[in-house]
Design an enzyme around this catalytic site. Sequence first.
Site, mmCIF file in Angstrom:
data_model
loop_
_atom_site.group_PDB
_atom_site.id
_atom_site.type_symbol
_atom_site.label_atom_id
_atom_site.label_comp_id
_atom_site.label_asym_id
_atom_site.label_seq_id
_atom_site.Cartn_x
_atom_site.Cartn_y
_atom_site.Cartn_z
ATOM 1 N N HIS A 41 0.874 -1.178 0.000
ATOM 2 C CA HIS A 41 0.000 0.000 0.000
ATOM 3 C C HIS A 41 0.916 1.236 0.000
ATOM 4 O O HIS A 41 2.036 1.171 0.509
ATOM 5 C CB HIS A 41 -0.820 -0.055 1.297
ATOM 6 C CG HIS A 41 -1.899 0.955 1.437
ATOM 7 N ND1 HIS A 41 -1.655 2.250 1.840
ATOM 8 C CD2 HIS A 41 -3.237 0.867 1.259
ATOM 9 C CE1 HIS A 41 -2.807 2.903 1.906
ATOM 10 N NE2 HIS A 41 -3.778 2.092 1.562
ATOM 11 N N LYS A 89 -10.297 -0.712 10.595
ATOM 12 C CA LYS A 89 -10.460 -1.854 9.686
ATOM 13 C C LYS A 89 -10.829 -3.117 10.459
ATOM 14 O O LYS A 89 -11.102 -4.156 9.868
ATOM 15 C CB LYS A 89 -9.173 -2.079 8.887
ATOM 16 C CG LYS A 89 -8.879 -0.967 7.893
ATOM 17 C CD LYS A 89 -7.672 -1.286 7.072
ATOM 18 C CE LYS A 89 -7.106 -0.069 6.361
ATOM 19 N NZ LYS A 89 -7.886 0.376 5.205
ATOM 20 N N CYS A 125 -4.812 2.516 -3.605
ATOM 21 C CA CYS A 125 -3.559 3.028 -3.015
ATOM 22 C C CYS A 125 -2.403 2.059 -3.250
ATOM 23 O O CYS A 125 -1.523 1.901 -2.387
ATOM 24 C CB CYS A 125 -3.711 3.310 -1.522
ATOM 25 S SG CYS A 125 -4.858 4.614 -1.170
ATOM 26 N N GLN A 178 -4.430 -5.161 6.983
ATOM 27 C CA GLN A 178 -5.455 -6.054 6.422
ATOM 28 C C GLN A 178 -5.467 -7.424 7.090
ATOM 29 O O GLN A 178 -6.336 -8.239 6.809
ATOM 30 C CB GLN A 178 -5.244 -6.224 4.909
ATOM 31 C CG GLN A 178 -5.442 -4.956 4.111
ATOM 32 C CD GLN A 178 -6.871 -4.426 4.182
ATOM 33 O OE1 GLN A 178 -7.809 -5.145 4.535
ATOM 34 N NE2 GLN A 178 -7.037 -3.153 3.868
ATOM 35 N N ASP A 209 3.183 -4.668 7.927
ATOM 36 C CA ASP A 209 1.963 -3.869 7.833
ATOM 37 C C ASP A 209 0.797 -4.834 8.047
ATOM 38 O O ASP A 209 0.472 -5.639 7.159
ATOM 39 C CB ASP A 209 1.921 -3.206 6.449
ATOM 40 C CG ASP A 209 0.603 -2.482 6.193
ATOM 41 O OD1 ASP A 209 -0.314 -2.585 7.039
ATOM 42 O OD2 ASP A 209 0.495 -1.837 5.136
HETATM 43 N N1 PLP Z 1 -1.761 -0.849 4.735
HETATM 44 C C1 PLP Z 1 -2.706 -1.518 4.078
HETATM 45 C C2 PLP Z 1 -2.395 -2.872 3.534
HETATM 46 C C3 PLP Z 1 -3.966 -0.946 3.898
HETATM 47 O O1 PLP Z 1 -4.911 -1.606 3.242
HETATM 48 C C4 PLP Z 1 -4.208 0.354 4.427
HETATM 49 C C5 PLP Z 1 -5.505 1.000 4.206
HETATM 50 O O2 PLP Z 1 -6.230 0.696 3.291
HETATM 51 C C6 PLP Z 1 -3.195 0.979 5.133
HETATM 52 C C7 PLP Z 1 -1.985 0.355 5.263
HETATM 53 C C8 PLP Z 1 -3.387 2.329 5.722
HETATM 54 O O3 PLP Z 1 -4.317 2.263 6.745
HETATM 55 P P1 PLP Z 1 -4.860 3.614 7.429
HETATM 56 O O4 PLP Z 1 -5.395 4.447 6.307
HETATM 57 O O5 PLP Z 1 -5.911 3.137 8.343
HETATM 58 O O6 PLP Z 1 -3.710 4.234 8.118
#
Ligand code: PLP
Length: 416
Positions: free
Chosen positions: A133, A236, A374, A213, A210
Site C-alpha cells: 500500500h 479496519k 492506493c 489487512q 503492515d
Molecule cells: N496498509 C494496508 C495494507 C492498507 O490496506 C491500508 C488502508 O487501506 C493501510 C496500510 C493504511 O491504513 P490507514 O489508512 O488506516 O492508516
Amino acid sequence: MEVSTKIERISAADVARIRQDFPLLAQKMNGKPIVFLDSAASSQKPNKVIDAVSDYYRKLHANVHRGVYQLSQDATAAFEVGREKARAFINAASSSEVIFVRGATEGINLVASSFGRKFLRQGDEVVVTAMEHHSNIVPWQLICEEKGAFLRVAPINDAGELIMSEFEKLLNDKTRIVAATYVSNALGTVNPVAEIVALAHARGIPVLVDGAQAAPHMKMDVQQLDIDFLAFSGHKMFGPTGIGVLYGKEKWLNAMPPYHGGGEMIKSVTFEKTTYAELPHKFEAGTPDISGVIGLAAAIDYIQEIGQDAIAQYENELLAYATSRLKEVEGIRFIGTARYKASVVSFIVEGTHPYDVGAILDKLGIAVRTGHHCTQPLMDRFGIPGTVRASLAFYNTHDDIDRLVEGVKKAVSMLR
Ligand code: PLP
C-alpha cells in the site's frame, strides 16, 4: 453479541445474529438493502464499539495520565486496559511495546522517520514488496531521499505472490530494514511472514509488518512470528477511526529517537535539555485518542467473543464461494490468485471500466471499491489502471455474494 463460549464454526444463523449487532447493515443504499463489500477500506461497527465510545463520553471523560481526581484516574485506567487488550491481541511480551497511533499509516511513518533517522546512512537500502500500500512505500521514500538511501522492491509473480528467491537476493549487508505487508489490500495475498522474518533475521535485518489487512481476519502473534514492528488500524477491525497500534520490540523502540515532541512524552524539560519518558509514552506526545482506545478495546473483545479461528474459516469459505460464483461472469479476469488469500476478491471485466461497474453496483445498493486501492505500482505491475474490489468480513452472507454476482452481470450487460 452475547455469546458465552466461542463459536466453533460460524453458521448462517450466527451471521444473522451477528448482523443484528451492526446497525448500519440494516440500512438501505439507493433504496436497496445495503450489501457492504468494502470492509478492507473500513469495516462497519458493532453496537458494542459504538456504545463503548458513547458511554465513555457520557460517563468517563477526562484527560488521562494527569489528574489526581477520580474521574481522570478512571479514564486512565480504562485507557490502559485498552493497551493491555491490544497487547494480548497480538501477544506482545509487554504493554510498553504497544504505542497508540492514528492508524497503520502513522505507525509506519513513525518507524520510517524515527528508525530511519537513527539507523539509515547514505547508500543503505530498505526492502519493500511490489504489493505494498502507498502507506508502506511513501514513508520509506521520504526517509531514503533524506538520507541518500535506496528503496529495493521484491517482485511478485502473476498470481500476486512474493517471489521468495528474489526477495532473498535483495537482502545484503546494506539492507537496514524490510517492510512488508501481511495481507495485500488489493490482491488479498497472505504473505509468508514467518519466512520473510527468518530470512531477514538470518542477516540481522529487522522486519516491519503492515498488519492493516491482517488484523480483522487472522491471528497475529508478534512473538511467534518474531516481528520487530507491526502496524495496524482500529477502523479496519470494527473499531473507531483515528486509532491504531504500532508494536515495536523494546530493544528497537528504546534505541529510536522520539517521533513527535510535546506533552506526555517527556521526563523533564528545561530550555537547555529535555529528557524523554519511558516506553510507551516516549512515542505518545500530546493528548491521545482516549475514546478511540476504548472503542478499539471493545472491538478486540467483540472479535475474540466470536473467535479468530472461526472468523478466518468462515471468511475463507465465503471467499471461495465468491470466487467460484464470479467465474460465471463472462470476460472476468481475477487480479490476485495467490494460493493463500484473505477476504479480498479483485477483478476486471473485459470491455468495461472498473469505475463504471462500481457505479452501477452502487445504484443496486452494493458497496465495492474501484480504482488503484492506493497500490499504483502494483496496478502498473499488472498493466491495469485499477480493479473492482469486493472485500469481506464475517458479517457478509452468501446472499451478499449472490447479489454481487447478479449486479456485476447486470453491469456488464449494460456496459458492453
Ligand atoms: N496498509 C494496508 C495494507 C492498507 O490496506 C491500508 C488502508 O487501506 C493501510 C496500510 C493504511 O491504513 P490507514 O489508512 O488506516 O492508516
